[in-house]
Design a protein around this motif. Structure first.
Motif, mmCIF file in Angstrom:
data_model
loop_
_atom_site.group_PDB
_atom_site.id
_atom_site.type_symbol
_atom_site.label_atom_id
_atom_site.label_comp_id
_atom_site.label_asym_id
_atom_site.label_seq_id
_atom_site.Cartn_x
_atom_site.Cartn_y
_atom_site.Cartn_z
ATOM 1 N N PHE A 70 0.816 -1.219 0.000
ATOM 2 C CA PHE A 70 0.000 0.000 0.000
ATOM 3 C C PHE A 70 0.847 1.266 0.000
ATOM 4 C CE2 PHE A 70 -1.933 3.549 2.244
ATOM 5 C CZ PHE A 70 -3.069 3.761 1.488
ATOM 6 N N THR A 92 -5.243 -5.717 2.864
ATOM 7 C CA THR A 92 -6.631 -5.562 3.325
ATOM 8 C C THR A 92 -7.494 -5.104 2.157
ATOM 9 O OG1 THR A 92 -6.337 -3.228 3.921
ATOM 10 C CG2 THR A 92 -5.945 -4.843 5.673
ATOM 11 N N ALA A 94 -9.863 -2.790 2.534
ATOM 12 C CA ALA A 94 -10.073 -1.342 2.667
ATOM 13 C C ALA A 94 -8.950 -0.565 1.984
ATOM 14 C CB ALA A 94 -10.176 -0.952 4.140
ATOM 15 N N GLU A 95 -7.707 -1.047 2.069
ATOM 16 C CA GLU A 95 -6.615 -0.307 1.438
ATOM 17 C C GLU A 95 -6.734 -0.365 -0.083
ATOM 18 O OE1 GLU A 95 -3.559 -2.973 3.155
ATOM 19 O OE2 GLU A 95 -2.552 -2.812 1.231
ATOM 20 N N ALA A 98 -9.236 2.160 -1.021
ATOM 21 C CA ALA A 98 -8.651 3.506 -0.878
ATOM 22 C C ALA A 98 -7.764 3.826 -2.086
ATOM 23 C CB ALA A 98 -7.850 3.597 0.422
ATOM 24 N N GLU A 101 -9.861 4.666 -5.087
ATOM 25 C CA GLU A 101 -10.411 6.028 -4.989
ATOM 26 C C GLU A 101 -9.353 7.088 -5.286
ATOM 27 O OE1 GLU A 101 -12.448 6.212 -1.186
ATOM 28 O OE2 GLU A 101 -13.955 4.800 -1.915
ATOM 29 N N PRO B 181 -11.028 8.126 4.693
ATOM 30 C CA PRO B 181 -11.046 6.658 4.754
ATOM 31 C C PRO B 181 -9.849 6.137 5.542
ATOM 32 C CG PRO B 181 -10.192 7.367 2.623
ATOM 33 C CD PRO B 181 -10.590 8.619 3.361
ATOM 34 N N ILE B 182 -10.049 5.062 6.277
ATOM 35 C CA ILE B 182 -8.951 4.422 7.010
ATOM 36 C C ILE B 182 -8.858 2.970 6.558
ATOM 37 C CG2 ILE B 182 -9.099 5.907 9.049
ATOM 38 C CD1 ILE B 182 -10.747 3.671 10.409
ATOM 39 N N HIS B 183 -7.703 2.378 6.810
ATOM 40 C CA HIS B 183 -7.620 0.929 6.610
ATOM 41 C C HIS B 183 -6.700 0.317 7.654
ATOM 42 C CE1 HIS B 183 -4.208 2.194 3.926
ATOM 43 N NE2 HIS B 183 -3.624 1.209 4.561
ATOM 44 N N PHE B 206 -4.307 2.769 9.462
ATOM 45 C CA PHE B 206 -3.667 3.833 8.690
ATOM 46 C C PHE B 206 -4.699 4.936 8.475
ATOM 47 C CE2 PHE B 206 -3.161 5.974 4.655
ATOM 48 C CZ PHE B 206 -1.818 6.315 4.630
#
Lengths: 308, 308
Positions: A70, A92, A94-95, A98, A101, B181-183, B206
């Motif tokens: 990341f 992950t 979520a990363e 992100a 985006e 946003p976080i991850h 993060f």
């Protein structure tokens, strides 16, 4: 187009470098690695320095392990570079979202590659299955971790995925060739007593047509190595072997017989060239999502310690 | 509008039934449960029978445990009913995405509820944080599982989420109030030797602005129970306590002092009424995705056996 390759380990040397050298789309213009280099290519040990020194390199390909990936991808996007990610695209979900985006905000391309989807018979298998009625799909993905990941302890660390490192390749093929969405219904993950990631996994999925979809992943396979899946349909049986390189319908081989990863990485780089030219994004996270679901839902079974 | 409530357990009796009875949007027209009933409301033991017998009930609210929830939701959508889901919306991410696609295909509403987001001070906290510079956010979510989930063994089974069952409430607030946003970057999950789900978890995220975002979830908290989060910003410190019911800025309480879940479920049902009227879908999966990421990435630590 110029491209920089980050993380010069086994997969870079075996696959990425030859694919780039054989491509008319790409010039390998720089590498970034603590110790690895490629003959005749400028080698950096610092990613920041490369980004600063070589502003004309608009694309970076990241083949580091998932956990540090990341930071590199975010830096590359912040510096206005298009990004290609080895599988899995991150540690992950979520990363990964992100990153997508960030790329979208900056009008950059990002590509979560799944090399096994480019195996020679995946597209023909998908075409064959498109109008069939599936009764069952069983995946057998059994390999010897000592042979394919010698001494790579990171694979058994938290976030290293364990047997899902190869298993996610199977999941990338399954999600590509099945016309219907599936979701995990039950799973058993076998963790060696001294490790943080599973060495084997059994998965059973819900399929909207009621088919039985199952996976058997094992990292302890000595002798013959198996990367195959068999789809039994009302109309006949499709067998993919050799990680998608070969295909049989009712026992009869279809097309040319392939071995290994032939053509997978060249096709990934051709797709990346297309994405960059068209300003596209390809971040299909389904394989990683199924893996995360398996960790979330799976029963944990403790098995004997593992040492390389 | 008529609504059917499926799964008449503790949360249904404590929250759903009173909220529906107090609402001008809804009439509780039927229940489905193996053993639970609500006085004065037609009770079914079979979901299929209810769907068939009461075609005028266009909306169903599911408050079953996460593992069986998909089958009920899929059946309800197939029968043309709008669906409201207790948290978490399912046992896997993939099944939630499949439900959303089914609802979209059929033009039905589906709502993944996160009741803690409706706590009284969540919206004011979000508004206050919107223009602040975050330095750190620390979540403390420590409760006694014996008190809040007495004898509910399913919570410690595979897919039961363990301490993430309450922890996901904290994650639903965090993802609602933080503008960025976080991850997950690292996590430690503590599994009782005899259980399949964690009894405690430490998470570190993060944050794109470099803030330290951490969570401390624990199911072993005797005595005082804590559901709070503290956001330190350059401009001051925000403290949410009591699961989002109360808010302090630099130690000074803001607005009315609340206790417990007051207003959460009535607001969920008001939102569901709005979604059905407008044909909307609300399936924000971020809290479940962070939980899945924690299982995927987290270090596993084995702790002493747990018995209710």
């Amino acid at each position: 187009m110029d491209i920089a390759l980050v993380g010069i380990g086994k997969i870079a040397v075996d696959q990425h470098v030859p694919s780039l050298k054989g491509s008319s789309d790409w010039d390998l213009a720089a590498t970034v690695s603590r110790s690895g280099t490629v003959e005749g290519v400028e080698a950096f040990t610092s990613f920041d320095e490369m980004l600063e020194a070589r502003p004309e390199i608009r694309v970076v390909s990241l083949c580091l392990p998932p956990v540090p990936r990341f930071d590199y991808a975010a830096k590359a996007l912040a510096a206005g570079r298009h990004v290609m990610l080895e599988k899995p695209p991150g540690a992950t979900l979520a990363e990964c979202i992100a990153l997508e985006e960030m790329a979208r905000d900056k009008g950059l391309s990002i590509y979560a590659t799944w090399h096994s989807r480019e195996a020679d018979k995946v597209a023909p298998a998908k075409a064959w299955l498109a109008d069939k009625t599936l009764k069952s799909l069983h995946v057998t993905w059994r390999e010897d971790v000592r042979r394919w990941h010698p001494g790579q302890d990171w694979i058994f660390e938290a976030g290293g995925l364990g047997v899902f490192d190869p298993g996610i390749n199977a999941l990338s093929i399954v999600t590509e060739i099945l016309p219907d969405p599936i979701h995990l219904q039950s799973a058993t993950l076998s963790f060696p007593e001294n490790r943080q990631a599973p060495i084997a996994a059994d998965l059973a999925f819900f399929h909207p047509g009621g088919a039985r979809v199952t996976c058997d992943f094992d990292f302890r396979q000595e002798g013959e190595q198996t990367w195959s899946m068999e789809a039994r349909c009302e109309e006949g049986t499709l067998l993919l072997t050799n990680g998608g390189g070969n295909m049989y319908i009712d026992g009869e081989e279809q097309g040319e017989h392939h071995s290994g990863l032939d053509g997978e990485y060249p096709r990934l780089y051709a797709k990346m060239a297309e994405l960059v030219r068209s300003g596209g994004i390809d971040m299909d996270l389904r394989p990683l999502r199924h893996a995360a679901d398996a960790f979330l839902l799976g029963r944990r079974s403790v098995v004997e310690p593992f040492e390389f």
